[in-house]
Design a protein around this motif. Structure first.
Motif, short mmCIF file in Angstrom:
data_model
loop_
_atom_site.label_atom_id
_atom_site.label_comp_id
_atom_site.label_asym_id
_atom_site.label_seq_id
_atom_site.Cartn_x
_atom_site.Cartn_y
_atom_site.Cartn_z
N GLY A 19 39.05 37.90 40.78
CA GLY A 19 37.82 37.24 41.26
C GLY A 19 36.99 36.81 40.11
N ASN A 20 35.84 37.14 39.83
CA ASN A 20 35.01 36.48 38.94
C ASN A 20 34.82 38.08 37.42
N THR A 21 35.86 38.56 37.24
CA THR A 21 36.01 39.98 36.77
C THR A 21 37.32 39.04 35.87
N ASN A 22 37.04 40.08 34.41
CA ASN A 22 38.22 39.44 33.27
C ASN A 22 38.71 41.54 33.31
N ILE A 23 40.05 42.06 33.48
CA ILE A 23 40.30 43.18 32.99
C ILE A 23 40.98 43.21 31.49
N ASN A 63 28.10 37.64 39.60
CA ASN A 63 28.39 39.19 40.59
C ASN A 63 28.52 38.60 41.73
N THR A 64 27.96 38.36 42.06
CA THR A 64 27.20 38.15 43.58
C THR A 64 28.11 37.19 44.64
N ALA A 65 29.00 35.95 43.97
CA ALA A 65 29.85 35.69 45.28
C ALA A 65 31.07 35.91 45.42
N GLY A 66 31.80 35.91 46.36
CA GLY A 66 33.67 35.95 46.43
C GLY A 66 33.67 37.37 47.01
N GLU A 67 34.49 37.56 47.92
CA GLU A 67 35.67 38.70 48.37
C GLU A 67 35.44 40.02 47.30
N ILE A 68 34.76 40.93 47.38
CA ILE A 68 35.32 41.83 46.83
C ILE A 68 36.71 42.89 46.50
#
Length: 397
Positions: free
Chosen positions: A162-166, A182-187
């Motif tokens: 999503g909007n997060t890099n690992i 951090n609020t948009a998109g599927e969890i």
């Protein structure tokens, strides 16, 4: 004239103590002043390699066997524990020091039990294989089912969820770095799993730190949103939760629920243990299962059995509980099956019992990065023996 403790220690290391001196040595070895002497003298000798026996484990083992034989003749033997070296001891010498100090502990325990014959000593040279200790090993399963073997993955960005890099940091830790909103998109959800013989450290998206023990897992979102931060674990994990009053943190394990705001606690939820244990080190947590629930204060432990009954223990030794995270096996009156379960997870071995195994309890500390044979040598001082066949450790009388 009576010898001081340092002189007794010198004679102990040379195996020159008389029966009376040995009794005095053990009776006085647990005082703070004499512990300081123990750390200093052994540290100096290990650093300078001045004591040959400490650099030759076989000689050290024989020395303790002789000490055991002497101890059998004492009419009223003392029971005393001499603890592990402090963390700042020279690491390159600690492997043998760990063997030495646990041997003292086991020996002192045997003075009270006095139920075994010293004639049954078996050499660990009979082992046809050895097992190295576990290390930083884990598999990360992404939301799409793809798997990343973290111990062999290169440092840097491993994937994007999503909007997060690992990211795998230079110290080996896994971390999550938000990019954009951090609020948009599927969890999306990830799962980290450690094998037997593995452990790993993880920073969750909110900054909460998690240490996973061997044969454990944690299932969590790659982004926290809503009214609570929820994760689910199997096995054992230690948490240092980032404080957030607007979004409490929740851990689920074996049907138990731990609710916190910001605190340090350990959850032991292995399926082969008799109960799920939640131990609080700092802060406050609420533990519940079914209709039962309780509040914990620092130093307390909740033990939850299969019938959802919650038993509260006060003044728990938290150092013992989190010793695994700090690189130690910590045995405090642990029976042999309990020790074997720990060794099975850490060295990735299966354990079987053969014959009539005498009951034993062990007290002492030893570093988790010793090879399996080095740990078994110490356990053999209690007159229980072992052999290894492939991945199976067989316990024999």
């Amino acid at each position: 004239m009576a010898l001081n403790f340092e002189s007794l220690l010198e004679k102990f290391l040379k195996d020159e103590l008389t029966e009376e001196e040995l009794k005095v040595f053990l009776e006085n070895g647990n005082t703070p002043v004499n512990q300081d002497i123990l750390y200093r003298v052994l540290g100096e000798k290990l650093h300078q390699q001045a004591y040959q026996g400490l650099s030759m484990p076989d000689n050290t083992t024989r020395s303790f066997q002789q000490m055991l034989e002497k101890a059998e003749t004492l009419e009223s033997p003392p029971a005393v524990i001499i603890p592990m070296f402090r963390k700042n001891t020279y690491l390159k010498y600690i492997r043998i020091a760990a063997v030495l100090v646990l041997a003292i502990s086991v020996t002192a325990y045997l003075f009270n039990s006095r139920t075994a014959s010293v004639t049954q000593q078996q050499s660990m040279a009979d082992l046809n294989a050895d097992k190295i200790p576990g290390g930083n090993k884990a598999i990360l399963t992404l939301s799409n089912g793809a798997k990343i073997i973290l111990d062999s993955a290169a440092n840097g960005v491993l994937a994007r969820q999503g909007n997060t890099n690992i990211i795998k940091l230079t110290n080996g830790q896994l971390a999550y770095q938000p990019k954009g909103s951090n609020t948009a998109g599927e969890i999306l959800y990830n799962t980290m799993t450690t094998p037997r013989g593995g452990q790993y450290k993880l920073a969750l998206p909110d900054g909460t730190l998690v240490w996973l023990n061997a044969a454990s897992s944690i299932h969590y979102p790659t982004m926290f949103s809503g009214k609570a931060r929820e994760v689910e674990i199997t096995g054992e994990a230690y948490f240092e939760v980032m404080h957030d009053t607007k979004m409490p943190f929740c851990v689920r394990a074996n049907g138990a629920v731990v609710n916190v705001l910001g605190t340090h606690f350990n959850v032991n939820a292995y399926g082969d243990e008799s109960s799920t244990k939640i131990t609080l080190l700092a802060g406050a947590v609420k533990v519940g299962k079914g209709l039962a629930n309780t509040l914990l204060s620092p130093g307390q432990q909740a033990q939850i059995t299969g019938n959802s009954e919650i038993k509260l223990s006060n003044d728990v030794d938290v150092e013992e509980v989190v010793a695994w995270k700090n690189g130690l096996f910590w045995f405090n009156g642990v029976d042999l099956p309990g020790i074997m379960r720990q060794l099975s997870r850490w060295y990735d071995i299966d354990v079987a019992y053969e014959g009539d195994i005498p009951p034993r309890h062990f007290t002492g500390h030893v570093f988790r990065y010793l090879n399996l044979s080095e740990v078994l040598k110490i356990l053999e001082l209690s007159h229980v023996h072992f052999r290894i066949e492939g991945k199976k450790l067989i316990v024999t009388p």
